[in-house]
Motif scaffolding. Structure first.
Motif, mmCIF file in Angstrom:
data_model
loop_
_atom_site.group_PDB
_atom_site.id
_atom_site.type_symbol
_atom_site.label_atom_id
_atom_site.label_comp_id
_atom_site.label_asym_id
_atom_site.label_seq_id
_atom_site.Cartn_x
_atom_site.Cartn_y
_atom_site.Cartn_z
ATOM 1 N N GLU A 6 19.976 -42.107 66.119
ATOM 2 C CA GLU A 6 20.536 -41.455 67.312
ATOM 3 C C GLU A 6 20.478 -39.940 67.174
ATOM 4 O OE1 GLU A 6 23.947 -44.327 69.019
ATOM 5 O OE2 GLU A 6 24.067 -43.925 66.875
ATOM 6 N N ALA A 7 20.685 -39.452 65.961
ATOM 7 C CA ALA A 7 20.604 -38.006 65.743
ATOM 8 C C ALA A 7 19.164 -37.519 65.896
ATOM 9 C CB ALA A 7 21.158 -37.659 64.361
ATOM 10 N N ALA A 8 18.202 -38.315 65.374
ATOM 11 C CA ALA A 8 16.792 -37.935 65.516
ATOM 12 C C ALA A 8 16.382 -37.946 66.987
ATOM 13 C CB ALA A 8 15.913 -38.880 64.705
ATOM 14 N N GLY A 251 15.852 -29.844 53.261
ATOM 15 C CA GLY A 251 14.673 -28.999 53.463
ATOM 16 C C GLY A 251 13.537 -29.741 54.146
ATOM 17 N N VAL A 252 13.298 -30.984 53.755
ATOM 18 C CA VAL A 252 12.219 -31.763 54.384
ATOM 19 C C VAL A 252 12.547 -32.011 55.860
ATOM 20 C CG1 VAL A 252 11.056 -34.006 54.404
ATOM 21 C CG2 VAL A 252 11.490 -32.838 52.223
ATOM 22 N N ALA A 294 22.736 -37.130 50.228
ATOM 23 C CA ALA A 294 21.453 -36.907 50.903
ATOM 24 C C ALA A 294 21.492 -37.430 52.340
ATOM 25 C CB ALA A 294 20.324 -37.577 50.124
ATOM 26 N N TYR A 295 22.152 -38.574 52.530
ATOM 27 C CA TYR A 295 22.292 -39.112 53.896
ATOM 28 C C TYR A 295 23.017 -38.113 54.788
ATOM 29 C CZ TYR A 295 24.164 -41.794 57.798
ATOM 30 O OH TYR A 295 24.507 -42.206 59.057
ATOM 31 N N GLU A 300 23.231 -34.266 59.206
ATOM 32 C CA GLU A 300 23.702 -32.966 59.695
ATOM 33 C C GLU A 300 22.546 -32.143 60.283
ATOM 34 O OE1 GLU A 300 26.845 -30.480 57.460
ATOM 35 O OE2 GLU A 300 24.945 -29.508 56.942
ATOM 36 N N VAL A 301 21.413 -32.127 59.579
ATOM 37 C CA VAL A 301 20.275 -31.361 60.090
ATOM 38 C C VAL A 301 19.769 -31.963 61.399
ATOM 39 C CG1 VAL A 301 17.897 -30.641 59.626
ATOM 40 C CG2 VAL A 301 19.597 -30.579 57.793
#
Ligand code: G3I
Length: 305
Positions: A6-8, A251-252, A294-295, A300-301
């Motif tokens: 959903e964030a993507a 970063g990725v 990492a999740y 967040e990004v």
């Protein structure tokens, strides 16, 4: 948004994972899959040895299980992979020359036809370039059928499924200064200039201390996109733990979001225990299915943070 897909989707991207058919009966696994992801790649089930174990005899059972699950859940499907030097069935390993070329093209045609209309993107050719500083093609039985085997595979895939995006997929192509990156770039540039059908480049993105996330990753993705193809991060995993791993994942994700034609990210498995890496903790969920640092960094990004 509270989940990866959903964030993507806020920026029109997908967020996917590799899936293994024999884990579709694991309720923890399927729970995370259905909640967090809207794209799947079969980890092994669409490889040549799995789909055509005997020449001319196709076995779609396990691959179809993944495809059917994805369709029921409204997920996209990345097909992986139509032509590759590895994971060839014994009969294909024993072939060469025009017989091999014909067998490879027949495989591409049969499989892409079977899945016509259901595949978002196909990894048409996987890992065809050599490691190291040569910038050469990888030696393989397929390469020895003639340098045009890659474009022949792309043309056959386009004819069989005109609706699928056709990708070239490789690893160690993340650092812009790397000879292998440059060699793939020149091939894509050549294909675009001659009208060979290619729509996307997949960056596997298997990172560890020997091949870390390069600081010029955004440059690499942007330069490929500027050739007129989509770019996709197709098999992401990053060795490490805690905040340093989270920073690398951040970063990725930022590099992809900074490139308009970076259309999605796929991680290569769900829990650390699902990873192809025998040891290590390279994924976004721990062995119990808990969310790692990492999740949270990726989410967040994706949410614009
Ligand atoms: O299913 C058989 C099982 O029946 C048998 O007993 C067992 C004994 O070896 O092997 C099992 O198959 C293994 C399969 O994974 C399923 O677990 C194969 O040996 C093993 O080689 C295979 O490894 C896969 C590898 O590709 C093969 O090339 C990994 O799961 C898969 O994650 C990995 O994925 C690749 C991408 O396709 C391309 N990019 C790199 C990436 C990581 O290596």
């Amino acid at each position: 948004a509270g989940t990866l897909w959903e964030a993507a989707q806020r920026t029109g991207r997908y967020f996917g994972t590799a899936v293994a058919a024999n884990k579709l009966s694991d309720s923890t696994y399927v729970g995370i899959l259905n909640r967090e992801f809207n794209s799947v790649t079969a980890e092994n089930e669409m490889k040549i040895d799995a789909l055509e174990p005997q020449q001319g005899q196709f076995n779609y059972g396990n691959a179809d299980r993944i495809v059917n699950h994805a369709i029921q859940q409204g997920m996209d499907i990345r097909g992986h992979t139509l032509a590759w030097h590895s994971q060839q069935p014994q009969w294909m390993q024993n072939m060469s020359g025009s017989a091999l070329r014909q067998a490879m093209l027949n495989h591409v045609t049969q499989v892409a036809t079977h899945y016509r209309g259901r595949i978002h993107s196909w990894d048409v050719v996987n890992e065809a370039f050599a490691d190291g500083s040569s910038g050469a093609r990888r030696d393989s039985n397929l390469q020895r059928t003639g340098n045009d085997w890659i474009e022949a595979a792309f043309r056959a895939a386009r004819a069989a499924d005109p609706g699928a995006k056709l990708c070239y997929n490789d690893y160690n192509t993340d650092d812009w200064s790397h000879a292998k990156t440059q060699a793939v770039y020149r091939m894509v540039q050549d294909f675009k200039s001659r009208g060979v059908p290619i729509d996307c480049v997949g960056f596997q993105a298997h990172f560890n201390s020997a091949s870390p996330v390069p600081s010029n990753y955004h440059t690499t993705l942007q330069n490929f996109a500027d050739l007129g193809v989509d770019v996709q991060i197709t098999e992401l995993d990053i060795e490490g733990s805690g905040s340093s791993q989270a920073d690398n994942y951040r970063g990725v994700t930022q590099a992809c979001l900074a490139v308009a034609r970076c259309t999605g990210i796929t991680v290569w498995g769900i829990r650390d225990s699902d990873s192809w890496r025998a040891s290590g903790t390279p994924l976004l969920f721990d062995n119990s299915g808990g969310k790692k640092a990492a999740y949270h960094a990726v989410l967040e990004v994706l949410n614009g943070g």
